[in-house]
Design a protein around this motif. Structure first.
Motif, PDB file in Angstrom:
ATOM      1  N   LYS A   1      26.772  27.751 -48.575  1.00  0.00           N
ATOM      2  CA  LYS A   1      27.167  26.704 -49.508  1.00  0.00           C
ATOM      3  C   LYS A   1      27.011  27.141 -50.957  1.00  0.00           C
ATOM      4  O   LYS A   1      27.611  26.551 -51.836  1.00  0.00           O
ATOM      5  N   GLU A   2      26.200  28.142 -51.209  1.00  0.00           N
ATOM      6  CA  GLU A   2      25.969  28.576 -52.582  1.00  0.00           C
ATOM      7  C   GLU A   2      27.245  29.095 -53.245  1.00  0.00           C
ATOM      8  O   GLU A   2      27.443  28.921 -54.442  1.00  0.00           O
ATOM      9  N   TRP A   3      28.136  29.723 -52.468  1.00  0.00           N
ATOM     10  CA  TRP A   3      29.383  30.243 -53.044  1.00  0.00           C
ATOM     11  C   TRP A   3      30.233  29.123 -53.624  1.00  0.00           C
ATOM     12  O   TRP A   3      30.943  29.324 -54.598  1.00  0.00           O
ATOM     13  N   ILE A   4      30.126  27.919 -53.052  1.00  0.00           N
ATOM     14  CA  ILE A   4      30.890  26.773 -53.572  1.00  0.00           C
ATOM     15  C   ILE A   4      30.515  26.534 -55.029  1.00  0.00           C
ATOM     16  O   ILE A   4      31.375  26.359 -55.891  1.00  0.00           O
ATOM     17  N   ASN A   5      29.239  26.510 -55.316  1.00  0.00           N
ATOM     18  CA  ASN A   5      28.773  26.203 -56.666  1.00  0.00           C
ATOM     19  C   ASN A   5      29.056  27.325 -57.658  1.00  0.00           C
ATOM     20  O   ASN A   5      29.227  27.083 -58.834  1.00  0.00           O
ATOM     21  N   ARG A   6      29.129  28.569 -57.172  1.00  0.00           N
ATOM     22  CA  ARG A   6      29.427  29.691 -58.061  1.00  0.00           C
ATOM     23  C   ARG A   6      30.886  29.671 -58.519  1.00  0.00           C
ATOM     24  O   ARG A   6      31.187  30.038 -59.636  1.00  0.00           O
ATOM     25  N   PHE A   7      31.805  29.260 -57.648  1.00  0.00           N
ATOM     26  CA  PHE A   7      33.227  29.357 -57.963  1.00  0.00           C
ATOM     27  C   PHE A   7      33.857  28.041 -58.414  1.00  0.00           C
ATOM     28  O   PHE A   7      35.007  28.035 -58.825  1.00  0.00           O
ATOM     29  N   LEU A   8      33.125  26.970 -58.351  1.00  0.00           N
ATOM     30  CA  LEU A   8      33.665  25.690 -58.796  1.00  0.00           C
ATOM     31  C   LEU A   8      33.596  25.585 -60.317  1.00  0.00           C
ATOM     32  O   LEU A   8      32.790  26.260 -60.963  1.00  0.00           O
ATOM     33  N   PRO A   9      34.387  24.716 -60.897  1.00  0.00           N
ATOM     34  CA  PRO A   9      34.309  24.475 -62.347  1.00  0.00           C
ATOM     35  C   PRO A   9      32.921  23.941 -62.728  1.00  0.00           C
ATOM     36  O   PRO A   9      32.130  23.564 -61.869  1.00  0.00           O
ATOM     37  N   MET A  10      32.678  23.880 -64.013  1.00  0.00           N
ATOM     38  CA  MET A  10      31.379  23.402 -64.484  1.00  0.00           C
ATOM     39  C   MET A  10      31.142  21.948 -64.083  1.00  0.00           C
ATOM     40  O   MET A  10      30.026  21.560 -63.770  1.00  0.00           O
ATOM     41  N   LYS A  11      32.187  21.124 -64.104  1.00  0.00           N
ATOM     42  CA  LYS A  11      32.079  19.706 -63.750  1.00  0.00           C
ATOM     43  C   LYS A  11      33.247  19.308 -62.858  1.00  0.00           C
ATOM     44  O   LYS A  11      34.347  19.836 -62.984  1.00  0.00           O
ATOM     45  N   ILE A  12      32.981  18.360 -61.981  1.00  0.00           N
ATOM     46  CA  ILE A  12      34.005  17.798 -61.104  1.00  0.00           C
ATOM     47  C   ILE A  12      33.998  16.291 -61.319  1.00  0.00           C
ATOM     48  O   ILE A  12      32.933  15.668 -61.345  1.00  0.00           O
ATOM     49  N   ILE A  13      35.172  15.714 -61.468  1.00  0.00           N
ATOM     50  CA  ILE A  13      35.273  14.265 -61.627  1.00  0.00           C
ATOM     51  C   ILE A  13      35.614  13.660 -60.266  1.00  0.00           C
ATOM     52  O   ILE A  13      36.595  14.036 -59.633  1.00  0.00           O
ATOM     53  N   ALA A  14      34.780  12.724 -59.836  1.00  0.00           N
ATOM     54  CA  ALA A  14      35.003  11.996 -58.585  1.00  0.00           C
ATOM     55  C   ALA A  14      35.412  10.567 -58.931  1.00  0.00           C
ATOM     56  O   ALA A  14      34.896   9.988 -59.893  1.00  0.00           O
ATOM     57  N   VAL A  15      36.315   9.982 -58.135  1.00  0.00           N
ATOM     58  CA  VAL A  15      36.814   8.629 -58.427  1.00  0.00           C
ATOM     59  C   VAL A  15      35.899   7.528 -57.902  1.00  0.00           C
ATOM     60  O   VAL A  15      36.123   6.353 -58.183  1.00  0.00           O
ATOM     61  N   SER A  16      34.863   7.907 -57.145  1.00  0.00           N
ATOM     62  CA  SER A  16      33.915   6.919 -56.622  1.00  0.00           C
ATOM     63  C   SER A  16      32.627   7.622 -56.216  1.00  0.00           C
ATOM     64  O   SER A  16      32.594   8.844 -56.042  1.00  0.00           O
ATOM     65  N   ASN A  17      31.580   6.840 -56.052  1.00  0.00           N
ATOM     66  CA  ASN A  17      30.318   7.399 -55.564  1.00  0.00           C
ATOM     67  C   ASN A  17      30.480   7.908 -54.135  1.00  0.00           C
ATOM     68  O   ASN A  17      29.809   8.848 -53.730  1.00  0.00           O
ATOM     69  N   TYR A  18      31.380   7.283 -53.383  1.00  0.00           N
ATOM     70  CA  TYR A  18      31.688   7.743 -52.033  1.00  0.00           C
ATOM     71  C   TYR A  18      32.172   9.200 -52.061  1.00  0.00           C
ATOM     72  O   TYR A  18      31.708  10.036 -51.291  1.00  0.00           O
ATOM     73  N   VAL A  19      33.092   9.501 -52.973  1.00  0.00           N
ATOM     74  CA  VAL A  19      33.614  10.871 -53.105  1.00  0.00           C
ATOM     75  C   VAL A  19      32.492  11.806 -53.555  1.00  0.00           C
ATOM     76  O   VAL A  19      32.365  12.924 -53.054  1.00  0.00           O
TER      77      VAL A  19
END
Length: 179
Positions: A1-19
């Motif tokens: 799972k660590e690779w996800i955080n290395r390659f993702l953008p600095m911030k992700i916008i989610a449309v709900s707390n569920y997301v």
């Protein structure tokens, strides 16, 4: 799972707390996620005092009839068949005869659901309106919004119906309870 955080953008916008929770469960660090819930951007389009097109007359629904609306792309996930079958059960009650269901939208399951309605003699009570560009007029015309989605990150159509002061019957899942 660590690779996800290395390659993702600095911030992700989610449309709900569920997301947001789904992203965290997928391994995204919660610090990277910002929740910006959707909302009706232009409330002038959903002003209950505005004069709207008479959709009821256009589709042959009388003023004394209850019009239930299902609005959204007709897929297996959005609960259209559940809405149709629930409505079919309502029609079994002899004292409920002034009620119609309209399905607004199109999609891959439309023909299958139209065939179901024909086979079960529901065409006079269930109306398929297809894709429409006049959703505020539709929202003004319905009495109840039925939203029986099996999967929903937010449910913008619910917010639109709320802005019009409509009664809403919706699934209790995904981002819907946040609304």
């Amino acid at each position: 799972k660590e690779w996800i955080n290395r390659f993702l953008p600095m911030k992700i916008i989610a449309v709900s707390n569920y997301v947001k929770e789904r992203l965290i469960n997928a391994g995204v660090k919660k610090e990277k996620i910002i929740v910006l819930e959707n909302g009706v951007i232009d409330l002038k389009k959903y002003d209950i005092n505005k004069n709207y097109k008479d959709i009821r007359r256009e589709i042959g629904v009388k003023k004394d009839e209850i019009l239930i609306g299902v609005v959204g792309i007709i897929t297996g996930k959005k609960g259209h068949i559940e809405a149709i079958k629930t409505f079919e059960k309502l029609l079994e009650y002899k004292d409920i005869n002034k009620i119609k269901l309209c399905l607004v939208g199109d999609g891959p399951y439309q023909v299958e659901y139209e065939d179901y309605c024909k086979k079960n003699s529901l065409e006079s009570n269930i109306l398929f309106l297809g894709r429409r560009n006049d959703i505020p007029d539709i929202m003004n015309s319905i009495d109840i919004l039925l939203h029986l989605s099996n999967s929903e990150t937010f449910g913008m159509v619910i917010v639109e119906a709320m802005a019009m002061g409509k009664v809403i019957v919706a699934s209790n899942l995904g981002g819907i309870p946040e609304i």
